[in-house]
Structure formats: C-alpha cells, structure tokens
Design a protein around this motif. Structure first.
Motif, PDB file in Angstrom:
ATOM      1  N   GLU A 292       1.334 -10.829  13.799  1.00 47.56           N
ATOM      2  CA  GLU A 292       0.420 -11.123  12.704  1.00 47.56           C
ATOM      3  C   GLU A 292      -0.604  -9.996  12.579  1.00 47.56           C
ATOM      4  N   HIS A 293      -0.912  -9.643  11.363  1.00 46.25           N
ATOM      5  CA  HIS A 293      -1.899  -8.601  11.028  1.00 46.25           C
ATOM      6  C   HIS A 293      -1.332  -7.203  11.269  1.00 46.25           C
ATOM      7  N   ALA A 294      -1.005  -6.882  12.518  1.00 46.58           N
ATOM      8  CA  ALA A 294      -0.324  -5.614  12.876  1.00 46.58           C
ATOM      9  C   ALA A 294      -1.072  -4.391  12.371  1.00 46.58           C
ATOM     10  N   THR A 295      -2.397  -4.467  12.319  1.00 49.54           N
ATOM     11  CA  THR A 295      -3.181  -3.326  11.861  1.00 49.54           C
ATOM     12  C   THR A 295      -3.097  -2.138  12.815  1.00 49.54           C
ATOM     13  N   GLY A 296      -2.718  -2.401  14.057  1.00 43.63           N
ATOM     14  CA  GLY A 296      -2.647  -1.332  15.040  1.00 43.63           C
ATOM     15  C   GLY A 296      -1.326  -0.586  15.073  1.00 43.63           C
ATOM     16  N   LEU A 297      -0.423  -0.892  14.140  1.00 44.89           N
ATOM     17  CA  LEU A 297       0.857  -0.177  14.097  1.00 44.89           C
ATOM     18  C   LEU A 297       0.621   1.315  13.863  1.00 44.89           C
ATOM     19  N   THR A 298       1.190   2.132  14.725  1.00 44.96           N
ATOM     20  CA  THR A 298       1.078   3.585  14.596  1.00 44.96           C
ATOM     21  C   THR A 298       2.473   4.187  14.473  1.00 44.96           C
ATOM     22  N   GLU A 299       2.523   5.452  14.110  1.00 38.45           N
ATOM     23  CA  GLU A 299       3.809   6.117  13.887  1.00 38.45           C
ATOM     24  C   GLU A 299       4.710   6.074  15.112  1.00 38.45           C
TER      25      GLU A 299
ATOM     26  N   LEU B 112       4.777   3.614  17.306  1.00 39.02           N
ATOM     27  CA  LEU B 112       5.199   2.233  17.556  1.00 39.02           C
ATOM     28  C   LEU B 112       6.170   1.705  16.504  1.00 39.02           C
ATOM     29  N   ILE B 113       6.110   2.256  15.311  1.00 36.83           N
ATOM     30  CA  ILE B 113       6.948   1.751  14.216  1.00 36.83           C
ATOM     31  C   ILE B 113       8.435   1.787  14.556  1.00 36.83           C
ATOM     32  N   PRO B 114       8.968   2.849  15.139  1.00 36.25           N
ATOM     33  CA  PRO B 114      10.400   2.828  15.479  1.00 36.25           C
ATOM     34  C   PRO B 114      10.770   1.716  16.457  1.00 36.25           C
ATOM     35  N   LEU B 115       9.856   1.378  17.372  1.00 39.49           N
ATOM     36  CA  LEU B 115      10.112   0.296  18.315  1.00 39.49           C
ATOM     37  C   LEU B 115      10.216  -1.034  17.582  1.00 39.49           C
ATOM     38  N   PHE B 116       9.314  -1.310  16.674  1.00 40.14           N
ATOM     39  CA  PHE B 116       9.374  -2.534  15.865  1.00 40.14           C
ATOM     40  C   PHE B 116      10.676  -2.583  15.071  1.00 40.14           C
ATOM     41  N   ALA B 117      11.012  -1.468  14.448  1.00 35.85           N
ATOM     42  CA  ALA B 117      12.217  -1.430  13.607  1.00 35.85           C
ATOM     43  C   ALA B 117      13.469  -1.663  14.436  1.00 35.85           C
ATOM     44  N   ALA B 118      13.538  -1.028  15.593  1.00 32.30           N
ATOM     45  CA  ALA B 118      14.727  -1.158  16.444  1.00 32.30           C
ATOM     46  C   ALA B 118      14.898  -2.585  16.956  1.00 32.30           C
ATOM     47  N   ARG B 119      13.782  -3.254  17.232  1.00 35.61           N
ATOM     48  CA  ARG B 119      13.847  -4.625  17.763  1.00 35.61           C
ATOM     49  C   ARG B 119      13.872  -5.682  16.665  1.00 35.61           C
ATOM     50  N   GLY B 120      13.702  -5.278  15.410  1.00 36.11           N
ATOM     51  CA  GLY B 120      13.700  -6.247  14.313  1.00 36.11           C
ATOM     52  C   GLY B 120      12.491  -7.157  14.299  1.00 36.11           C
ATOM     53  N   VAL B 121      11.367  -6.675  14.811  1.00 46.24           N
ATOM     54  CA  VAL B 121      10.153  -7.485  14.869  1.00 46.24           C
ATOM     55  C   VAL B 121       9.466  -7.477  13.503  1.00 46.24           C
ATOM     56  N   ALA B 122       9.256  -8.648  12.944  1.00 50.94           N
ATOM     57  CA  ALA B 122       8.626  -8.776  11.635  1.00 50.94           C
ATOM     58  C   ALA B 122       7.119  -8.650  11.750  1.00 50.94           C
ATOM     59  N   ILE B 123       6.479  -8.313  10.623  1.00 50.01           N
ATOM     60  CA  ILE B 123       5.026  -8.342  10.555  1.00 50.01           C
ATOM     61  C   ILE B 123       4.583  -9.158   9.349  1.00 50.01           C
TER      62      ILE B 123
ATOM     63  N   THR C 107      -0.495   1.784   6.824  1.00 52.43           N
ATOM     64  CA  THR C 107       0.190   1.087   7.913  1.00 52.43           C
ATOM     65  C   THR C 107       1.303   0.211   7.371  1.00 52.43           C
ATOM     66  N   VAL C 108       0.988  -0.567   6.349  1.00 49.95           N
ATOM     67  CA  VAL C 108       1.976  -1.494   5.793  1.00 49.95           C
ATOM     68  C   VAL C 108       3.110  -0.737   5.110  1.00 49.95           C
ATOM     69  N   ARG C 109       2.782   0.294   4.351  1.00 48.76           N
ATOM     70  CA  ARG C 109       3.827   1.040   3.670  1.00 48.76           C
ATOM     71  C   ARG C 109       4.734   1.756   4.666  1.00 48.76           C
ATOM     72  N   SER C 110       4.175   2.305   5.729  1.00 46.02           N
ATOM     73  CA  SER C 110       4.993   2.977   6.740  1.00 46.02           C
ATOM     74  C   SER C 110       5.931   1.985   7.421  1.00 46.02           C
ATOM     75  N   ALA C 111       5.429   0.782   7.679  1.00 45.61           N
ATOM     76  CA  ALA C 111       6.282  -0.248   8.282  1.00 45.61           C
ATOM     77  C   ALA C 111       7.425  -0.606   7.338  1.00 45.61           C
ATOM     78  N   TYR C 112       7.109  -0.821   6.084  1.00 48.30           N
ATOM     79  CA  TYR C 112       8.138  -1.144   5.082  1.00 48.30           C
ATOM     80  C   TYR C 112       9.164  -0.020   4.981  1.00 48.30           C
ATOM     81  N   ASP C 113       8.701   1.212   4.901  1.00 48.01           N
ATOM     82  CA  ASP C 113       9.605   2.351   4.770  1.00 48.01           C
ATOM     83  C   ASP C 113      10.553   2.464   5.966  1.00 48.01           C
ATOM     84  N   ALA C 114      10.105   2.014   7.124  1.00 45.68           N
ATOM     85  CA  ALA C 114      10.928   2.090   8.333  1.00 45.68           C
ATOM     86  C   ALA C 114      11.906   0.932   8.454  1.00 45.68           C
ATOM     87  N   GLY C 115      11.847  -0.020   7.523  1.00 45.13           N
ATOM     88  CA  GLY C 115      12.762  -1.157   7.559  1.00 45.13           C
ATOM     89  C   GLY C 115      12.252  -2.348   8.334  1.00 45.13           C
TER      90      GLY C 115
END
Length: 363
Positions: free
Chosen positions: A209-216, A218-229, A267-275
């Motif tokens: 939730e919130h995921a404001t701390g997502l950084t460049e 960390l984003i690949p880790l979220f994407a690889a694990r399929g973790v939603a935000i 942050t949100v756009r980078s997460a979206y762009d990464a899938g």
C-alpha cells in the motif's frame, strides 16, 4: 425496481477494455446479454456502463480516533456506493462490519482484518500493537477473521531515529507471510519508506500500500515477483501538511515525507512502465473522506497511466485481482452508468447517472 422488474441498459457496455457490448439486461438481480422472453415491466437506461467500481484500499468502520459506531460506518459505505464504488477491499479496520454482508444495498467488502503494527508505531486505536515474537500468531488470527487478506504496518516513524523505519525484522515477516499463505490469505503492508520494501517483497508479500518508497533499484524486484501496489495518491497529497506538523520535532521525517510527495507521480509511472500491477485505492476512513474513487483514478492519469488502464485499475483488472466478477453473464448486476465515455475522460466517473447494486438501482 421490483423483484420482477427488468432493467435494460443500452448504449455502450464496457464489459472489458476491449469487450464493448450494445446492451445488457438485469434479470433477477443478475447480468444477462439475452433479452428476457415475455418481460413486461422494463426500465431502460442509456449511457456508458462499467462494472461497479473498486476501492482496493478503504476503511469502513474507521474514524480519526479509531472504531466508529454502525451508523457512521453505514454512512461511510453509502458515500462510497453513491460514488459508484460497489466493491471494497477494506485494508484494515478495528470495527466488526460483518453486518454489512446482510445488506444488499451496501457495497460488498473484502476484509483484511485489523491492522497489525509494532508497539507504539502506528496511529493510536487503529491496530493490534505487538512485538515481532507475536507476529505469526496475530497474522494467523487476522487471516481467519478476514476475507483472504491480512494487513501489516510495514513501516512508521521511529521516534528515536526521527524518521521512517521498518517495523519488523526479516525473519519475523518471512514466518508471518508463510503462515498467512498456509491459511490461504494474501498479505499486504502499509509502506511509505524505501528501506522496508526489499525484505517484505523477498519474504513473499503480495501487495504494498502507498509504495511511495519505490526506487529504480527496487522496481525490478516488484515486477519479477508480481507484487501489486495501491498508490493511494489522494492520500499522498496530504504529505506536505503532515510534514509541516512535524517540522519542529521530527525535521528529518518531515523532509523525507516531502521528498516522497514530490516524486509520487514519477514513482507510480515508473512502476506502471515496469509492468507492476497498479490498483485504485483511496485510503478513505481515518482522516480521509469516503467517495473519492473518481479523484484517485484521475490522479493515476495525472501520473501518466493511460486512461483505459486507470479505469481497469478500478474495474475489470481490480475485480479479477480480487477474485470477483465484472459484467459477465450471470454475475450479480453491480454496475454504474455514465453520461459519456469514461475512456475519453475519466472525470466522468465523478457523476454517475445510475448506480445498480445486486440488480437494484441504489443511487
């Protein structure tokens, strides 16, 4: 409408991002794409129709100081309903709202039990406040009480440090998440900061939730694990005000909150762009008003998410993620009708023409 009445919805029925129908019928409270034979009591409405909207981070039964009475909780749920929100993932509440399940006129709720936080590391009266040794037991308790979700408070201000800090050691969250999964529940966590995320994701968390701390990094880790935000951007908009209140006592924390706010759209756009899957949540309850789902969708568009995908994040995709039907044949008729095409301008979501829940017009 009476039990025998039929609702005929025509115009454009957005059953999916690319599945557009000319009409549907509501018969016996359910969706049908076949004209009912012999129907006489028919009400017709025209417009652009979506499945009932989803608020995937909402708190029914929670007020600024903790639990609220049933009348207040009902008012919260009605406010969400009138905004077109017909499915809520309640991301933590100290109130027992099971009585809502017996009300066909109130939104459907998927509960995550009560927040689980570290002692004196969250908002007073909101959460179970415990130490790491008890985390597995409390996660198991809330997994059994909830509807397939458990909510952790992953970080909060550490007053000794004067800044955001993780709430739980890695071994504790690993064991707790494993126990939730064993019991068939998914786990999500409130996280503002950067340094709480890696351990939670590597421990197997399902959502943040919130995921404001997502950084460049960390984003690949979220994407690889399929973790939603669930970014809750209408809540993140309050960060400058919160920061101003902490300037004198916790200047480090205040500066951190401002930085998180400043980069929120990137942050949100980078997460979206990464899938990374992104879903709509308002964080209504506590200090934030209910009925803000349209505002949150507009915020996702402002962040750079295409309108159709922002709509999906509160309709087709969100319902599939939560395991609930949309406008499929035979599904409960939970739908919202609008004057114009929300794909062309998501701001139309703020003005529903008709809200139908369990086949009945409720707003």
């Amino acid at each position: 409408m009476s039990d025998q009445a039929v609702l005929h919805v025509k115009g454009r029925v957005l059953a999916g991002p690319e599945d557009v129908r000319d009409e549907l019928w509501v018969v016996g409270g359910r969706v049908s794409y076949d004209r009912p034979v012999g129907a006489r009591d028919i009400r017709t409405v025209a417009g652009w129709t979506l499945p009932g909207l989803v608020d995937a981070h909402c708190h029914v039964g929670l007020g600024p100081h903790g639990p609220v009475d049933a009348a207040t909780a009902e008012k919260q749920a009605r406010t969400d309903r009138e905004a077109g929100t017909l499915l809520i993932r309640d991301a933590g509440s100290p109130s027992d709202t099971r009585w809502v399940d017996d009300r066909d006129d109130l939104p459907k709720i998927i509960r995550a039990g009560r927040h689980i936080a570290r002692t004196r590391r969250y908002i007073r009266n909101f959460a179970h406040e415990i130490e790491p040794a008890d985390l597995v037991a409390y996660v198991a308790q809330e997994a059994r009480r909830g509807d397939g979700w458990v909510k952790l408070v992953g970080d909060w201000i550490d007053r000794d440090l004067g800044d955001l800090a993780p709430s739980w050691p890695r071994d504790a969250v690993e064991a707790a998440i494993a126990e939730a999964h064993r019991l068939g529940a998914r786990v999500t966590a409130h996280c503002f900061a950067e340094n709480s995320l890696q351990d939670l994701v590597e421990a197997g968390i399902d959502c943040v939730e919130h995921a404001t701390g997502l950084t460049e990094d960390l984003i690949p880790l979220f994407a690889a694990r399929g973790v939603a935000i669930v970014p809750t951007l209408v809540n993140i908009a309050t960060f400058p005000q919160l920061a101003a209140g902490g300037d004198e006592k916790f200047p480090r924390w205040s500066a951190h909150m401002r930085r998180l706010h400043e980069r929120r759209y990137d942050t949100v756009r980078s997460a979206y762009d990464a899938g990374i899957p992104v879903y709509v949540g308002t964080d209504a309850g506590g200090s934030l008003a209910h009925g803000l789902v349209a505002d949150e969708v507009a915020e996702l568009v402002t962040a750079g998410i295409p309108a159709v995908d922002a709509l999906a994040a509160t309709s087709w995709a969100a319902r599939a993620w939560l395991g609930r039907p949309g406008l499929e044949e035979g599904a409960p008729a939970d739908l919202v009708v609008y004057e114009s095409d929300p794909r062309a301008d998501v701001r139309v979501l703020a003005s529903p023409r008709l809200v139908v829940l369990n086949g009945a017009a409720v707003a």
